[in-house]
Design an enzyme around this catalytic site. Sequence first.
Site, PDB file in Angstrom:
ATOM      1  N   ARG A 137       1.230  -1.392  -0.054  1.00 33.60           N
ATOM      2  CA  ARG A 137       0.175   0.089  -0.474  1.00 33.60           C
ATOM      3  C   ARG A 137       0.975   1.117   0.170  1.00 33.60           C
ATOM      4  O   ARG A 137       0.802   2.365  -0.083  1.00 33.60           O
ATOM      5  CB  ARG A 137      -0.809   0.030   0.856  1.00 33.60           C
ATOM      6  CG  ARG A 137      -1.849   0.686   1.144  1.00 33.60           C
ATOM      7  CD  ARG A 137      -2.752   0.887   2.439  1.00 33.60           C
ATOM      8  NE  ARG A 137      -3.723  -0.595   2.503  1.00 33.60           N
ATOM      9  CZ  ARG A 137      -3.410  -0.728   3.468  1.00 33.60           C
ATOM     10  NH1 ARG A 137      -2.553  -0.214   4.382  1.00 33.60           N
ATOM     11  NH2 ARG A 137      -4.110  -2.369   3.889  1.00 33.60           N
ATOM     12  N   TYR A 145     -13.715  20.521 -14.491  1.00 34.67           N
ATOM     13  CA  TYR A 145     -13.817  19.464 -14.978  1.00 34.67           C
ATOM     14  C   TYR A 145     -14.464  19.431 -14.041  1.00 34.67           C
ATOM     15  O   TYR A 145     -15.880  18.771 -12.788  1.00 34.67           O
ATOM     16  CB  TYR A 145     -13.096  18.374 -14.346  1.00 34.67           C
ATOM     17  CG  TYR A 145     -12.777  17.042 -15.281  1.00 34.67           C
ATOM     18  CD1 TYR A 145     -12.724  17.284 -16.524  1.00 34.67           C
ATOM     19  CD2 TYR A 145     -12.805  16.352 -13.769  1.00 34.67           C
ATOM     20  CE1 TYR A 145     -12.242  15.921 -16.769  1.00 34.67           C
ATOM     21  CE2 TYR A 145     -12.931  14.931 -14.300  1.00 34.67           C
ATOM     22  CZ  TYR A 145     -12.898  14.651 -15.455  1.00 34.67           C
ATOM     23  OH  TYR A 145     -12.833  13.503 -16.341  1.00 34.67           O
ATOM     24  N   ASP A 193      -5.878  21.974 -10.393  1.00 37.13           N
ATOM     25  CA  ASP A 193      -5.999  20.756 -11.515  1.00 37.13           C
ATOM     26  C   ASP A 193      -5.581  22.090 -12.611  1.00 37.13           C
ATOM     27  O   ASP A 193      -5.875  22.498 -13.171  1.00 37.13           O
ATOM     28  CB  ASP A 193      -7.725  20.567 -12.174  1.00 37.13           C
ATOM     29  CG  ASP A 193      -7.600  19.780 -12.528  1.00 37.13           C
ATOM     30  OD1 ASP A 193      -6.939  19.064 -13.719  1.00 37.13           O
ATOM     31  OD2 ASP A 193      -8.924  19.036 -12.898  1.00 37.13           O
ATOM     32  N   LYS A 211      -3.561  11.634 -19.100  1.00 42.94           N
ATOM     33  CA  LYS A 211      -3.674  12.659 -20.257  1.00 42.94           C
ATOM     34  C   LYS A 211      -2.773  12.913 -20.434  1.00 42.94           C
ATOM     35  O   LYS A 211      -1.918  12.000 -21.502  1.00 42.94           O
ATOM     36  CB  LYS A 211      -4.639  13.727 -19.878  1.00 42.94           C
ATOM     37  CG  LYS A 211      -5.789  14.004 -18.930  1.00 42.94           C
ATOM     38  CD  LYS A 211      -7.472  13.033 -19.812  1.00 42.94           C
ATOM     39  CE  LYS A 211      -8.260  12.539 -19.063  1.00 42.94           C
ATOM     40  NZ  LYS A 211      -8.621  13.851 -18.598  1.00 42.94           N
TER      41      LYS A 211
HETATM   42  C1  LIG Z   1      -9.659  13.938 -17.310  1.00 41.56           C
HETATM   43  C2  LIG Z   1      -9.780  15.117 -16.464  1.00 41.56           C
HETATM   44  C3  LIG Z   1      -9.505  14.226 -14.366  1.00 41.56           C
HETATM   45  C4  LIG Z   1      -9.480  13.042 -14.278  1.00 41.56           C
HETATM   46  O1  LIG Z   1      -8.732  12.184 -14.641  1.00 41.56           O
HETATM   47  P1  LIG Z   1      -9.437  10.625 -15.005  1.00 41.56           P
HETATM   48  O2  LIG Z   1      -8.296  10.057 -14.634  1.00 41.56           O
HETATM   49  O3  LIG Z   1      -9.883  10.618 -16.069  1.00 41.56           O
HETATM   50  O4  LIG Z   1     -10.033  10.265 -13.768  1.00 41.56           O
HETATM   51  C5  LIG Z   1      -9.727  15.662 -13.665  1.00 41.56           C
HETATM   52  N1  LIG Z   1      -9.079  16.866 -14.567  1.00 41.56           N
HETATM   53  C6  LIG Z   1      -9.254  17.141 -15.834  1.00 41.56           C
HETATM   54  C7  LIG Z   1      -8.944  18.269 -16.062  1.00 41.56           C
HETATM   55  C8  LIG Z   1      -8.817  16.575 -16.734  1.00 41.56           C
HETATM   56  O5  LIG Z   1      -9.447  16.341 -17.702  1.00 41.56           O
END
Ligand SMILES: *Cc1c(COP(=O)(O)O)cnc(C)c1O
Length: 405
Positions: free
Chosen positions: A65, A119, A191, A216
């Site tokens: 973990r 988001y 973010d 991403k």
């Molecule tokens: C896709 C995305 C997320 C979430 O990521 P996941 O790995 O798909 O859960 C968070 N913030 C932004 C701006 C995103 O485009």
Amino acid sequence: MKDRKVEDLGLASATRIVAAGRRPEWTGPVVNPPVWRASTHLYENMAALAEGPRRNEDGRFFYGRRGAPTQWALADALTALEPEAAGTVLYPSGVAAIAGVLLTLVRPGDVVLMTDNAYDPSRAMGKGLLADFGVATRYFDPLDLSAFEAAFCDRTRVVLLEAPGSLTMEVCDVPALASIARSRGAVSVLDNTWAGPTGFASLSHGVDVVLMALTKHIGGHSDLMMGSASAGPELYDRLRLRAQSLGHVVSPDDAALALRGLRTLHLRLERETASALHIARWLVDQPQVARVLCPMLPGAPGHELWSRDFTGGCGLFSFVLRGGDAARRVRFIDALSLFGIGYSWGGFESLAVPVDPAPIRSVMAWPPADTDPVDRFGVRLSIGLEDPDDLIADIERAFAKAGDK
Ligand SMILES: *Cc1c(COP(=O)(O)O)cnc(C)c1O
């Protein structure tokens, strides 16, 4: 934990991306850290076993973990890319990172201020997860600093920012918002999935916690899901303990893939940014297009703040079709052949999705007040590594097909 060797040399980010997270004690004699698949970590004897739980430190074997060198190397690399970060916590997805950060920072009775263009799953957390735990969420227009200041109350604990905003790509004044948050005793969380650590130095701009969906750009190949959060010493410590108590771990195989993706981040982002700009410039001149929402494009909304604060862009931007014909947008997206239709972005392949922010916004108008209300059907493009002129030709063909019927 911090790899001082990479951190302190004043290296350019392209160089750091290559060097980061490659401690010899983790890689051994090879270039990359091996994939350590492990739940059980074995102890030499009873004395070592008894010592284990007493020392909860980064980079110490304990139990799966808390990760093993493959995950530690990825976290270490991301920390090295974020000046002023004390450490990085990895999460099984970007959404898990957002939830993990919020569940570290709030208590029942607190208020979260969330940017209205966050988001969508972040917004959904306000109505679901946070509400269920007695935390209220209020939404603000990130372009209106005085309304933002007025939105604080003495229970405001966290401010969640995103720049550029999801779908509509507004660029807010992150340093100003973060500084207001700090003066009001709230923790600012950004973010930073769009720009990533090389495109925007979050902590240096006054943000307290920076999170990303590694799904991403860092993964970069549409084959893994992961998230991260980095912060200074005090917040980092709280984040990692909360992640441990929530049982947030990532697989070593995915961590190795993310590290592989990271090594080419600079190249991919440079190429995607250049292609996106090339395509955005072309779109501006098309009669089918009302507006291009690409902060990297001179003259586009958000360009001034983007130029002031950001050191890089990426392939993700939106545009708005001229005229209020929803069926034409469906025909247009269906007619694209080089763009996949699908969520996510930041992979090597181009994608397109429709953009309809109106139903999910609380305080920001869509379409914006200073635009023709007829022009409201958006399209978001994630530009990949294809030749941009092939992508333009594909869009041109799809425009023609969409208009024909
Ligand atoms: C896709 C995305 C997320 C979430 O990521 P996941 O790995 O798909 O859960 C968070 N913030 C932004 C701006 C995103 O485009």
